[in-house]
Design an enzyme around this catalytic site. Structure first.
Site, mmCIF file in Angstrom:
data_model
loop_
_atom_site.group_PDB
_atom_site.id
_atom_site.type_symbol
_atom_site.label_atom_id
_atom_site.label_comp_id
_atom_site.label_asym_id
_atom_site.label_seq_id
_atom_site.Cartn_x
_atom_site.Cartn_y
_atom_site.Cartn_z
ATOM 1 N N ASP A 86 0.844 -1.202 0.000
ATOM 2 C CA ASP A 86 0.000 0.000 0.000
ATOM 3 C C ASP A 86 0.876 1.248 0.000
ATOM 4 O O ASP A 86 2.100 1.161 0.178
ATOM 5 C CB ASP A 86 -0.868 -0.062 1.277
ATOM 6 C CG ASP A 86 -1.890 1.054 1.337
ATOM 7 O OD1 ASP A 86 -2.302 1.551 0.273
ATOM 8 O OD2 ASP A 86 -2.281 1.425 2.459
ATOM 9 N N GLU B 33 2.331 4.933 -4.146
ATOM 10 C CA GLU B 33 2.235 5.847 -5.321
ATOM 11 C C GLU B 33 3.552 6.548 -5.585
ATOM 12 O O GLU B 33 3.832 6.834 -6.754
ATOM 13 C CB GLU B 33 1.108 6.862 -5.079
ATOM 14 C CG GLU B 33 -0.278 6.239 -5.061
ATOM 15 C CD GLU B 33 -0.554 5.363 -3.853
ATOM 16 O OE1 GLU B 33 -0.019 5.689 -2.769
ATOM 17 O OE2 GLU B 33 -1.248 4.350 -3.982
ATOM 18 N N ASP C 102 -9.043 3.657 -1.601
ATOM 19 C CA ASP C 102 -9.968 4.152 -0.579
ATOM 20 C C ASP C 102 -11.249 4.727 -1.161
ATOM 21 O O ASP C 102 -11.407 5.947 -1.286
ATOM 22 C CB ASP C 102 -9.269 5.208 0.279
ATOM 23 C CG ASP C 102 -8.074 4.615 1.010
ATOM 24 O OD1 ASP C 102 -7.943 3.371 1.037
ATOM 25 O OD2 ASP C 102 -7.278 5.385 1.560
#
Ligand code: GLC
Length: 773
Positions: free
Chosen positions: A414, A417, A488
């Site tokens: 996670d 990015e 999310d």
């Protein structure tokens, strides 16, 4: 293509299947990879190879190149490419129909009719004037293609909004944005710059292999053209042809890779919530709840709370009776596998081994002055591994041994990015591009990709299993290493609606193993939303209920009845369908076609399928039309050509019509195409790692044929031929079962074929053959 016309055709040179055209100011290369894939390349100073494409994809292909009147014409058996003196590049199918043609006019910049004074005013209330962060008029280069009146555009990975992307603009720059993801979002966590089009019903694809920030305008600025622009990098794109949209997906995944066959249990239900793993007791309570309420489940995800102060590759033993490994193994004995999260940010703490070893080896990204770059994520000040460097990937792969030694069954990655809480990482931070120094500007969009690649490699080496990795950030090609979830979302109706086009476009962009946070991650779900979400998501390959800490609990039992019973009914249905989903994955690993598909992928000749956002298909023959709005107990369902059987009552419908379906809260409208056979798994609490001795096939219609795949569901032995392939053929009461390939020792002992009239035909295995009982 770019500048205005020069009258003289350039000279060209041919080396193998690459032709280099010598324009006065630059060279343009066309490389024929296959009859249906041609690469267009212009060097613009960016060295380094593709992250999306591994190895050479060039197949020996016949083609011709000729000058015809004022242009060159390159022809393969499937595509014709015309190139003129003005550098216009036009692609046609073999019948001469245009697929991708350069736009001849001048772009007309979108004038939003606002001056600086009024812009300030609008911004004062907190509105933004332009949604896009890549200014479409300041592009370093732009590729502008004509858009026909009848042209639909798909793909682009996880972008929000509707199935047909036409009329919107999007950016490729991976971000973690906490706002509710609505259709005006230009970017999310993934950059997958592939688009598929149907121009006057004719399919094509374009893949832009450039990791720099880039922008797609899909006919928003002007309905006569769409364009792609990037801030840096080479012009490097692939034109993909094919007779159908399916062929285009197969060609794209030939280029960038396919989702490898997963472990079978990964298709089971998975329960998660940010906060569970802060204590062993809380996790055990969840597992007990699943059992108590008779809910099949295969995995629990451990969010950041299991770590010691959010230090990756640590486990807070105090909350696990001093022995987390024992707990992981106890859970496994209860049929539940553990999938922990790992973030890239490594806590700045010289006493902490992962940080210390990263510092010692120079494995973190640095500022231009050479100092380790620090930003904040969950652990506070953190350093960021330089995943573009092969040595760092190796180190990270080895770090995963901490987890595999704990006997976890997969790793969820996670924040890659990469997300950073104190502002974006500046463009000039030094990142590696393999063995060369590069910058964040180039490596940002492949950060998650390289982290996934490292994690996959670690698990592959340390476990004798097919790695199970779930990532949030991705680039084109990440599907080779990891499954994905869409990040999310929120517990709001627009997000259950968004799920369908989002997962379908991800599927057409090569990502077949996908899922959303069921029930919604942020904000509070309701019993009705959770119920409709589990129905709508029950065929999504990754089936995980996940929610944020501080939101209302959304375990299946959280709302009591009738939510619990309906949730259970659909989980049980899912487990019956697992052999079918697994068959689809076995096919996908060969043809790249997704499990969850928009109707247009199966019926691209039918204009009615091209804009459907609230139905989808599972493989070729299962059609799902969920309710994705509150307080609805009926809906319109479009059925494409053929006859369709209502799964719940066997009623038959003619296709190519809209029907009104009743769908009270406990009903998911579900249709099986007439003359389909479906494998039907037995009712289980967890996917077994032991080979099934029996299987059932359900017949819908009166004659059908089906190929079924079986292996041990866990390791790579299938690649050495250790699998079985069955053919089931039914014509009325005549049932024939053949074992076409017998490489996996445990062939089914008994096969039951359930005919539509309820009659069962039993076949028993005897010496390589199936015979009537
Ligand atoms: C991010 C993830 C979410 C996770 C949370 C805490 O928001 O997207 O799934 O629960 O971080 O780790």
């Amino acid at each position: 293509m770019l500048e205005m016309s020069k009258t003289k055709l350039p000279n060209y040179e041919q080396h193998g299947q690459t032709i280099t055209f010598d324009y006065s100011n630059h060279q343009l290369q066309l490389t024929v990879l296959t009859p249906e894939i041609v690469r267009v390349f212009e060097y613009r100073g960016n060295d380094g190879s593709s992250y999306a494409i591994e190895g050479s994809k060039e197949q020996k292909t016949d083609f011709t190149i000729k000058q015809i009147d004022d242009h060159y014409e390159l022809r393969t058996s499937a595509l014709t490419i015309k190139l003129d003196a003005g550098q216009h590049l036009d692609v046609y199918d073999q019948k001469g129909n245009p697929l991708v043609t350069d736009y001849r006019g001048k772009r007309q910049l979108l004038n939003k009719g606002i001056d600086k004074v009024h812009e300030r005013l609008v911004k004062a209330e907190g509105h933004s004037v332009s949604e896009s962060t890549v200014k479409s008029d300041s592009g370093y280069y732009q590729i502008v293609k004509s858009l026909a009146a009848d042209e639909q555009l798909y793909g682009l990975g996880d972008k929000t909004g509707y199935l047909n992307k036409r009329g919107y603009e999007y950016d490729n720059w991976n971000v973690d944005n906490p706002n509710p993801q609505l259709e005006n979002f230009t970017k999310l966590y993934k950059s997958i710059p592939v688009m598929l089009g149907l121009k006057n019903g004719r399919p094509y694809g374009l893949f832009f292999d450039n990791t720099y920030k880039s922008h797609f305008d899909m006919g928003k600025e002007n309905s006569n053209y769409y364009f792609y622009t990037a801030v840096d990098g080479n012009i490097d794109y692939y034109v993909l042809g094919g007779r159908s949209l399916k062929d285009v997906v197969t060609n794209y995944t030939y280029l960038t890779g396919r989702v490898p066959l997963p472990q079978k249990w990964t298709l089971g239900y998975q329960q998660s919530r940010w906060g569970y793993s802060a204590s062993q007791k809380e996790v055990q309570d969840i597992v007990d709840g699943l059992k108590k309420y008779d809910l099949p489940c295969d995995a629990i995800h451990f969010d950041v709370d299991y770590m010691r102060g959010y230090r990756v590759f640590t486990w807070n033993k105090d909350n696990y009776n001093g022995n987390p490994k024992k707990f992981v193994s106890d859970l496994k004995n209860q049929g539940i596998k553990v999938v922990p999260i790992i973030d890239p940010g490594v806590k700045k703490d010289p006493e902490y081994q992962t940080y210390a070893s990263g510092i010692k080896n120079g494995y973190f990204v640095t500022s231009p002055d050479g100092k380790v770059y620090i930003n904040k994520v969950w652990p506070g000040d953190s350093a960021f591994p330089d995943f573009g460097n092969p040595k760092v990937r190796q180190w990270w792969a080895n770090n995963n041994k901490f987890l595999t030694d704990m006997e976890v069954s997969g790793v969820w990655i996670d924040m890659n990015e990469p997300a950073s809480f104190e502002g974006q990482i500046p463009d000039n931070i030094i990142f590696s591009d393999e063995n060369k120094k590069s910058t964040h500007k180039k490596m940002h969009n492949v950060y998650g990709h390289n982290m996934a690649r490292a994690t996959y490699a670690g698990l592959k080496k340390q476990q004798d299993k097919r790695p199970f990795v779930i990532t949030r950030a991705a680039y084109a090609g990440t599907q080779k290493y990891s499954t994905i979830w869409t990040g999310d979302n929120r517990s709001i109706w627009p997000h259950i609606q968004m799920m369908i086009p989002q997962l379908c476009n991800l599927g057409m962009s090569g990502f077949s193993f996908v899922g959303t946070d069921i029930g919604g991650f942020a904000s509070d779900t309701t019993s009705e939303l959770l119920t409709r979400w589990i129905e709508a998501a029950i065929f999504s390959p990754l089936l995980r209920n996940h929610s944020a800490m501080g939101t209302r609990h959304q375990e299946p039992w959280s709302f009591g009845e009738p939510t619990l019973s309906i949730y259970r009914k659909y989980l049980k249905l899912r487990y019956h369908f697992i052999p079918y989903l697994y068959d689809l994955f076995a096919q996908e690993s060969k043809n790249g076609l997704p499990i969850m598909r928009p109707l247009v992928l199966n019926y691209d000749n039918d204009p009615r399928t091209r804009e459907i956002n609230d139905e989808f298909m599972v493989g070729d023959n299962v059609l799902v039309a969920p309710i994705v709005e509150p307080s609805q107990a009926k809906r319109l369902v479009y059925l494409p050509e053929g006859q369709w059987i209502d799964f719940w009552n066997n009623r038959e419908y003619e296709g190519q019509q809209d029907i009104v379906m009743d769908a009270p809260l406990d009903k998911l409208p579900l249709f099986i195409k007439k003359n389909t056979i479906l494998p039907w798994g037995k009712s289980v609490d967890h996917v077994s790692e032991k080979a099934d001795q029996e299987i059932t096939f359900k017949v819908f219609g009166d004659h059908a044929d089906y190929q079924h795949y079986q292996d041990d569901g866990t390791d790579f032995n299938y690649q050495d031929g250790e699998f079985n392939q069955y053919r089931i053929a039914v014509d009325g009461d005549n049932v024939n079962v053949q074992l076409k390939h017998h490489g996996f020792k445990s062939a089914y002992e008994k096969i039951t074929v359930e005919l539509p009239d309820g009659k069962n035909i039993f076949k028993l295995y005897n010496n390589g053959k199936y015979q009537d009982q």
